[in-house]
Design a protein around this motif. Structure first.
Motif, PDB file in Angstrom:
ATOM      1  N   ASP A   1       0.832  -1.206   0.000  1.00 61.38           N
ATOM      2  CA  ASP A   1       0.000   0.000   0.000  1.00 61.38           C
ATOM      3  C   ASP A   1       0.864   1.253   0.000  1.00 61.38           C
ATOM      4  O   ASP A   1       0.604   2.213  -0.739  1.00 61.38           O
ATOM      5  CB  ASP A   1      -0.913   0.013   1.225  1.00 61.38           C
ATOM      6  CG  ASP A   1      -1.981  -1.070   1.185  1.00 61.38           C
ATOM      7  OD1 ASP A   1      -2.248  -1.590   0.084  1.00 61.38           O
ATOM      8  OD2 ASP A   1      -2.532  -1.385   2.250  1.00 61.38           O
ATOM      9  N   LEU A   2       1.879   1.250   0.834  1.00 59.82           N
ATOM     10  CA  LEU A   2       2.759   2.410   0.939  1.00 59.82           C
ATOM     11  C   LEU A   2       3.555   2.602  -0.342  1.00 59.82           C
ATOM     12  O   LEU A   2       3.700   3.734  -0.839  1.00 59.82           O
ATOM     13  CB  LEU A   2       3.704   2.234   2.131  1.00 59.82           C
ATOM     14  CG  LEU A   2       4.731   3.345   2.372  1.00 59.82           C
ATOM     15  CD1 LEU A   2       4.043   4.691   2.565  1.00 59.82           C
ATOM     16  CD2 LEU A   2       5.590   3.013   3.585  1.00 59.82           C
ATOM     17  N   LEU A   3       4.067   1.508  -0.914  1.00 59.19           N
ATOM     18  CA  LEU A   3       4.814   1.598  -2.163  1.00 59.19           C
ATOM     19  C   LEU A   3       3.947   2.175  -3.274  1.00 59.19           C
ATOM     20  O   LEU A   3       4.399   3.009  -4.071  1.00 59.19           O
ATOM     21  CB  LEU A   3       5.336   0.213  -2.556  1.00 59.19           C
ATOM     22  CG  LEU A   3       6.072   0.122  -3.901  1.00 59.19           C
ATOM     23  CD1 LEU A   3       7.324   1.001  -3.888  1.00 59.19           C
ATOM     24  CD2 LEU A   3       6.435  -1.334  -4.202  1.00 59.19           C
ATOM     25  N   LEU A   4       2.694   1.760  -3.324  1.00 60.96           N
ATOM     26  CA  LEU A   4       1.791   2.245  -4.357  1.00 60.96           C
ATOM     27  C   LEU A   4       1.570   3.753  -4.245  1.00 60.96           C
ATOM     28  O   LEU A   4       1.548   4.479  -5.249  1.00 60.96           O
ATOM     29  CB  LEU A   4       0.451   1.502  -4.268  1.00 60.96           C
ATOM     30  CG  LEU A   4      -0.521   1.707  -5.439  1.00 60.96           C
ATOM     31  CD1 LEU A   4       0.108   1.242  -6.747  1.00 60.96           C
ATOM     32  CD2 LEU A   4      -1.819   0.951  -5.177  1.00 60.96           C
TER      33      LEU A   4
ATOM     34  N   VAL B   1       4.896   5.378  -5.582  1.00 57.53           N
ATOM     35  CA  VAL B   1       5.169   5.329  -7.029  1.00 57.53           C
ATOM     36  C   VAL B   1       4.126   6.100  -7.826  1.00 57.53           C
ATOM     37  O   VAL B   1       4.389   6.478  -8.975  1.00 57.53           O
ATOM     38  CB  VAL B   1       5.253   3.868  -7.535  1.00 57.53           C
ATOM     39  CG1 VAL B   1       6.388   3.127  -6.856  1.00 57.53           C
ATOM     40  CG2 VAL B   1       3.934   3.133  -7.381  1.00 57.53           C
ATOM     41  N   THR B   2       2.966   6.327  -7.273  1.00 56.27           N
ATOM     42  CA  THR B   2       1.962   7.139  -7.978  1.00 56.27           C
ATOM     43  C   THR B   2       2.185   8.630  -7.753  1.00 56.27           C
ATOM     44  O   THR B   2       1.466   9.453  -8.327  1.00 56.27           O
ATOM     45  CB  THR B   2       0.535   6.761  -7.536  1.00 56.27           C
ATOM     46  OG1 THR B   2       0.437   6.843  -6.114  1.00 56.27           O
ATOM     47  CG2 THR B   2       0.183   5.355  -7.994  1.00 56.27           C
TER      48      THR B   2
ATOM     49  N   TYR C   1       8.997  11.857   2.977  1.00 57.45           N
ATOM     50  CA  TYR C   1       9.640  10.896   2.085  1.00 57.45           C
ATOM     51  C   TYR C   1       9.356  11.275   0.634  1.00 57.45           C
ATOM     52  O   TYR C   1       8.368  11.950   0.323  1.00 57.45           O
ATOM     53  CB  TYR C   1       9.127   9.480   2.356  1.00 57.45           C
ATOM     54  CG  TYR C   1       9.432   8.955   3.737  1.00 57.45           C
ATOM     55  CD1 TYR C   1      10.677   8.408   4.030  1.00 57.45           C
ATOM     56  CD2 TYR C   1       8.483   9.011   4.750  1.00 57.45           C
ATOM     57  CE1 TYR C   1      10.964   7.925   5.296  1.00 57.45           C
ATOM     58  CE2 TYR C   1       8.759   8.525   6.026  1.00 57.45           C
ATOM     59  CZ  TYR C   1      10.003   7.981   6.286  1.00 57.45           C
ATOM     60  OH  TYR C   1      10.284   7.505   7.541  1.00 57.45           O
ATOM     61  N   ARG C   2      10.219  10.785  -0.266  1.00 52.91           N
ATOM     62  CA  ARG C   2      10.043  11.047  -1.694  1.00 52.91           C
ATOM     63  C   ARG C   2      10.530   9.833  -2.465  1.00 52.91           C
ATOM     64  O   ARG C   2      11.575   9.256  -2.141  1.00 52.91           O
ATOM     65  CB  ARG C   2      10.838  12.292  -2.100  1.00 52.91           C
ATOM     66  CG  ARG C   2      10.849  12.551  -3.599  1.00 52.91           C
ATOM     67  CD  ARG C   2      11.473  13.897  -3.917  1.00 52.91           C
ATOM     68  NE  ARG C   2      12.820  14.015  -3.380  1.00 52.91           N
ATOM     69  CZ  ARG C   2      13.434  15.176  -3.212  1.00 52.91           C
ATOM     70  NH1 ARG C   2      12.821  16.303  -3.484  1.00 52.91           N
ATOM     71  NH2 ARG C   2      14.672  15.212  -2.731  1.00 52.91           N
ATOM     72  N   PHE C   3       9.773   9.423  -3.489  1.00 49.49           N
ATOM     73  CA  PHE C   3      10.200   8.327  -4.356  1.00 49.49           C
ATOM     74  C   PHE C   3      11.098   8.921  -5.431  1.00 49.49           C
ATOM     75  O   PHE C   3      10.688   9.805  -6.195  1.00 49.49           O
ATOM     76  CB  PHE C   3       9.004   7.619  -4.984  1.00 49.49           C
ATOM     77  CG  PHE C   3       9.353   6.260  -5.529  1.00 49.49           C
ATOM     78  CD1 PHE C   3       9.569   5.195  -4.675  1.00 49.49           C
ATOM     79  CD2 PHE C   3       9.493   6.053  -6.895  1.00 49.49           C
ATOM     80  CE1 PHE C   3       9.906   3.941  -5.153  1.00 49.49           C
ATOM     81  CE2 PHE C   3       9.828   4.808  -7.388  1.00 49.49           C
ATOM     82  CZ  PHE C   3      10.036   3.744  -6.520  1.00 49.49           C
ATOM     83  N   ALA C   4      12.356   8.445  -5.496  1.00 49.02           N
ATOM     84  CA  ALA C   4      13.391   9.127  -6.274  1.00 49.02           C
ATOM     85  C   ALA C   4      13.473   8.677  -7.724  1.00 49.02           C
ATOM     86  O   ALA C   4      14.031   9.392  -8.553  1.00 49.02           O
ATOM     87  CB  ALA C   4      14.751   8.920  -5.590  1.00 49.02           C
ATOM     88  N   ALA C   5      12.958   7.502  -8.069  1.00 52.72           N
ATOM     89  CA  ALA C   5      13.140   6.977  -9.425  1.00 52.72           C
ATOM     90  C   ALA C   5      12.108   7.555 -10.390  1.00 52.72           C
ATOM     91  O   ALA C   5      11.025   7.979  -9.989  1.00 52.72           O
ATOM     92  CB  ALA C   5      13.036   5.453  -9.408  1.00 52.72           C
ATOM     93  N   ASN C   6      12.466   7.560 -11.679  1.00 46.02           N
ATOM     94  CA  ASN C   6      11.499   7.894 -12.715  1.00 46.02           C
ATOM     95  C   ASN C   6      10.507   6.747 -12.858  1.00 46.02           C
ATOM     96  O   ASN C   6      10.909   5.575 -12.933  1.00 46.02           O
ATOM     97  CB  ASN C   6      12.203   8.141 -14.048  1.00 46.02           C
ATOM     98  CG  ASN C   6      13.052   9.392 -14.017  1.00 46.02           C
ATOM     99  OD1 ASN C   6      12.635  10.407 -13.475  1.00 46.02           O
ATOM    100  ND2 ASN C   6      14.255   9.329 -14.580  1.00 46.02           N
ATOM    101  N   VAL C   7       9.239   7.062 -12.905  1.00 40.24           N
ATOM    102  CA  VAL C   7       8.184   6.047 -12.942  1.00 40.24           C
ATOM    103  C   VAL C   7       7.330   6.254 -14.180  1.00 40.24           C
ATOM    104  O   VAL C   7       6.958   7.393 -14.514  1.00 40.24           O
ATOM    105  CB  VAL C   7       7.297   6.123 -11.677  1.00 40.24           C
ATOM    106  CG1 VAL C   7       6.196   5.065 -11.730  1.00 40.24           C
ATOM    107  CG2 VAL C   7       8.138   5.938 -10.423  1.00 40.24           C
TER     108      VAL C   7
ATOM    109  N   THR D   1       4.690   9.122 -16.699  1.00 37.93           N
ATOM    110  CA  THR D   1       4.355   9.902 -15.510  1.00 37.93           C
ATOM    111  C   THR D   1       5.493  10.855 -15.227  1.00 37.93           C
ATOM    112  O   THR D   1       6.637  10.424 -15.097  1.00 37.93           O
ATOM    113  CB  THR D   1       4.141   8.973 -14.313  1.00 37.93           C
ATOM    114  OG1 THR D   1       3.118   8.045 -14.639  1.00 37.93           O
ATOM    115  CG2 THR D   1       3.739   9.765 -13.081  1.00 37.93           C
ATOM    116  N   PRO D   2       5.225  12.144 -15.137  1.00 37.43           N
ATOM    117  CA  PRO D   2       6.319  13.087 -14.879  1.00 37.43           C
ATOM    118  C   PRO D   2       7.008  12.754 -13.560  1.00 37.43           C
ATOM    119  O   PRO D   2       6.377  12.304 -12.617  1.00 37.43           O
ATOM    120  CB  PRO D   2       5.619  14.446 -14.793  1.00 37.43           C
ATOM    121  CG  PRO D   2       4.289  14.239 -15.454  1.00 37.43           C
ATOM    122  CD  PRO D   2       3.928  12.823 -15.227  1.00 37.43           C
TER     123      PRO D   2
END
Length: 676
Positions: free
Chosen positions: A37-40, A43-44, A99-105, A160-161
């Motif tokens: 759930d947290l990963l989703l 990444v969104t 927190y911040r998701f660092a990869a391009n998705v 997704t930008p």
């Protein structure tokens, strides 16, 4: 016609939103439901800073859970994903922001060509050790060919930008003053030695965790300085402590804490004697000597029971390449032993030591804390986190220094607040840092917030089930909250892991009415705290003659501690000198009032003594204060024979009701946390 499914792709990973699955190349990666759930959510929202509050609201809507659950699940995601190709974490921590998701998705719509349910999940990934290579080569690169994914999607894709991570401002560096010129080099040497030793031990433990061998019990002894000097002596304890901190949460390996081994830097005993005293079968010992611009470090791992040397190495290390050598040394040790390194552990031990001066200050402060010089340790650690604000261990030790100073010396709540903020910062930077979680849990329990303590401890016991002290602290928290059966269960589990914990009092037996069992469990040593409880157990057993003699002995050992004064007051009551006993109790209360931290369990003992001496009003006041300060052991309060004369009083019933209400909420919280 099948409807399109939604996927999110980054690097070699695919997140299948509809089937709630995570894939790396062609294989499924196991994650818990809440971690998914947290990963989703992450990444969104790639590239966006999400606050803790926002994440808690989305992942745990309409639920009461501790913030520690967020940190633990971030840690689980990081472990599942490993590091990005450039060495950064996929989930970035922004101190005091979120927190911040660092990869391009990329968001993808389509369907899986393969049946996702037929893909085999895996855990405990390992990487082969590379062949010999010079240090200048790219240490740690995976030379194996890329796998071809069997998970595919249609060509309908929407990008997704993603915002590129914003570089954090670098901490201002100060000129080094007050230390000898070789200090920075020594710090670098220690970093290498720690990585080499800990790398071997972690990899050995991981190889055993698959069932190849029994759980091992290890003690890391202070290293011997073969050429003692004021400038290098601190490394003896600091090196051992650093290794212990890196190993304490490794599966299938029980590591004795630093507090157990510190004294062996001064005592000369045989390995067999030390192993017997610490109840371990393996010892890590070592020595070091400064030789001009080098530091020679010798270490050996000894199976005392089996009378064999498991590993030994002498490292003559040059200064100029030390930080670059870390990964190389660890992998060479692993290769020599034909071991494989788990991906998560490999990432952990490949990290650089950070700012060398900051690391030196951390090592020196660890030694200072072992000698009870908290004020100097606070000074050095404050400078350490200023120079290197991303070092979670330094933040944890800064919190510990403030914590110890407040409880043992200053009694200043401002220092406790500072300790809490520092622990929070450590856990933000590294949610998996077990010593920070344990320290924070202790702080919560000792400041009347056991509800917050149990969340951290339950998660710690799940992820690192072989830390005996964590089970003991959970037993402690359960006792304060009145879950006596659970407290006894956790305490006995802790003793199975670490028999040395029997040197502490197991008060849960006493509060559950098992007086003789409590008496039998008490350690034999003669310190005032243990002797007081020996007298209290005799008091419960109506053996007043023995209780009186024991309380006298307690007071002889330490006449200034509050607990000794409570025992002396009870002893005066046995002798019929109630007025003198009451005077002593009031003096003890006044000394506690000057200490703003307070302890609900001690306040409860004062209430018992007031009632025994016939001062009902003071007993009721102290009892209410005990509950307010976080000691709401409801079943003990309701059945305690020492409080029997209070039970018909309306004020007692009001306090009992307050304890019952908090106890029931606490019990419900524990049940919810166990299910989470």
């Amino acid at each position: 016609m099948r409807r399109n499914q939604r996927f999110y792709k980054f690097d070699s990973f695919i997140v299948d939103e509809d089937n709630r699955l995570l894939f790396r190349d062609s294989e499924q990666v196991s994650v818990t439901p809440k971690s998914f759930d947290l990963l989703l959510v992450l990444v969104t929202n790639p590239g966006q800073v999400l606050t803790k509050e926002e994440l808690m609201e989305q992942v745990w809507p309409d639920s009461f859970v501790e913030e520690a659950n967020l940190a633990v699940n971030v840690s689980m995601i990081r472990k599942a994903l490993g590091e990005m190709p450039d060495g950064r974490q996929y989930v970035e921590t922004l101190p005091r922001r979120g927190y911040r998701f660092a990869a391009n998705v990329r968001r993808i719509e389509g369907h899986l060509e393969a049946d996702a349910s037929s893909l085999q999940g895996r855990s405990g990934d390992s990487v082969e050790q590379p062949d010999d290579h010079p240090v200048e080569a790219r240490a740690g690169t995976d030379a194996s060919p890329a796998k071809t994914s069997s998970v595919s999607v249609s060509d309908i894709e929407r990008a997704t930008p993603s915002t590129k991570p914003v570089a954090e401002a670098e901490a201002s560096r100060k000129q080094r003053t007050g230390w000898p010129g070789s200090g920075l080099a020594l710090v670098a040497v220690i970093a290498v030695a720690v990585v080499a030793l800990a790398g071997y031990l972690v990899m050995r433990a991981r190889s055993n965790s698959s069932g190849e061998g029994p759980v091992k019990r290890l003690a890391v002894l202070p290293f011997e300085n073969l050429r003692p000097s004021e400038q290098t002596d601190y490394l003896a304890f600091a090196l051992a402590d650093s290794v212990i901190n890196r190993l304490e949460s490794v599966g299938s390996l029980i590591v004795r804490p630093s507090s157990y081994v510190e004294k062996y830097g001064r005592q000369k005993k045989t390995p067999r004697e030390i192993a017997s005293e610490l109840d371990v079968d393996i010892l890590l010992t070592g020595s070091y000597v400064q030789d001009g611009d080098d530091l020679v470090v010798n270490a050996q791992l000894v199976d005392v029971a089996g009378k064999q040397n498991l590993w030994s190495e002498s490292m003559n290390l040059k200064f100029e390449k030390l930080l670059e050598l870390q990964d190389y040394v660890a992998r060479q040790v692993a290769k020599g032993l034909d071991l494989k390194l788990a991906v998560a552990d490999g990432n952990r031990f490949n990290r650089q030591a950070g700012d060398p001066l900051a690391y030196e200050y951390l090592l020196r402060s660890q030694y200072l804390l072992s000698t009870s010089n908290q004020s100097k340790a606070i000074e050095l650690l404050t400078e350490s986190v200023h120079l290197d604000p991303n070092n979670a261990v330094a933040w944890a030790y800064l919190g510990r220094a403030y914590h110890i100073n407040a409880l043992q010396f200053s009694g200043d709540r401002r220092e406790l607040a500072e300790a809490e903020a520092d622990y929070e910062q450590a856990l933000t930077l590294d949610p998996g840092l077990s010593q920070a979680r344990l320290m924070m849990a202790k702080l919560y329990t000792e400041t009347g917030r056991v509800e917050r303590s149990v969340g951290l401890l339950l998660e710690l016991n799940k992820t690192s089930p072989l830390i005996g002290e964590a089970h003991w602290e959970l037993s402690y928290a359960y006792r304060y909250g009145g879950l006596l059966n659970e407290s006894i269960e956790e305490g006995e589990r802790a003793l199975q892991i670490d028999s040395r914990l029997s040197s502490h009092q197991f008060n849960s037996y006493l509060y559950a009415g098992q007086y003789q069992k409590f008496m039998d469990s008490l350690p034999s040593r003669e310190d005032s705290y243990v002797v007081f409880y020996r007298g209290l157990a005799s008091y419960y057993l109506n053996d007043f003659e023995r209780a009186a003699a024991t309380f006298d002995r307690c007071y002889e050992l330490n006449s200034v501690s509050v607990i000794s004064q409570v025992g002396k007051a009870l002893r005066l009551g046995i002798a019929g000198k109630n007025r003198e006993g009451l005077d002593m109790l009031r003096a003890a209360e006044n000394s506690i009032a000057r200490n703003a931290t307070g302890d609900g369990e001690i306040a409860y003992k004062i209430a018992q003594a007031y009632q025994a001496l016939g001062d009902k009003a003071s007993a009721l006041n102290a009892l209410d204060r005990a509950v307010s300060q976080g000691f709401f052991c409801y079943s003990y309060l309701a059945s305690d024979p020492l409080l029997r004369g209070l039970q018909g009083d309306p004020a007692f019933q009001a306090t009992l009701e307050k304890a019952r209400a908090r106890h029931e909420k606490f019990q419900k919280l524990v049940e919810e946390l166990k299910k989470a």
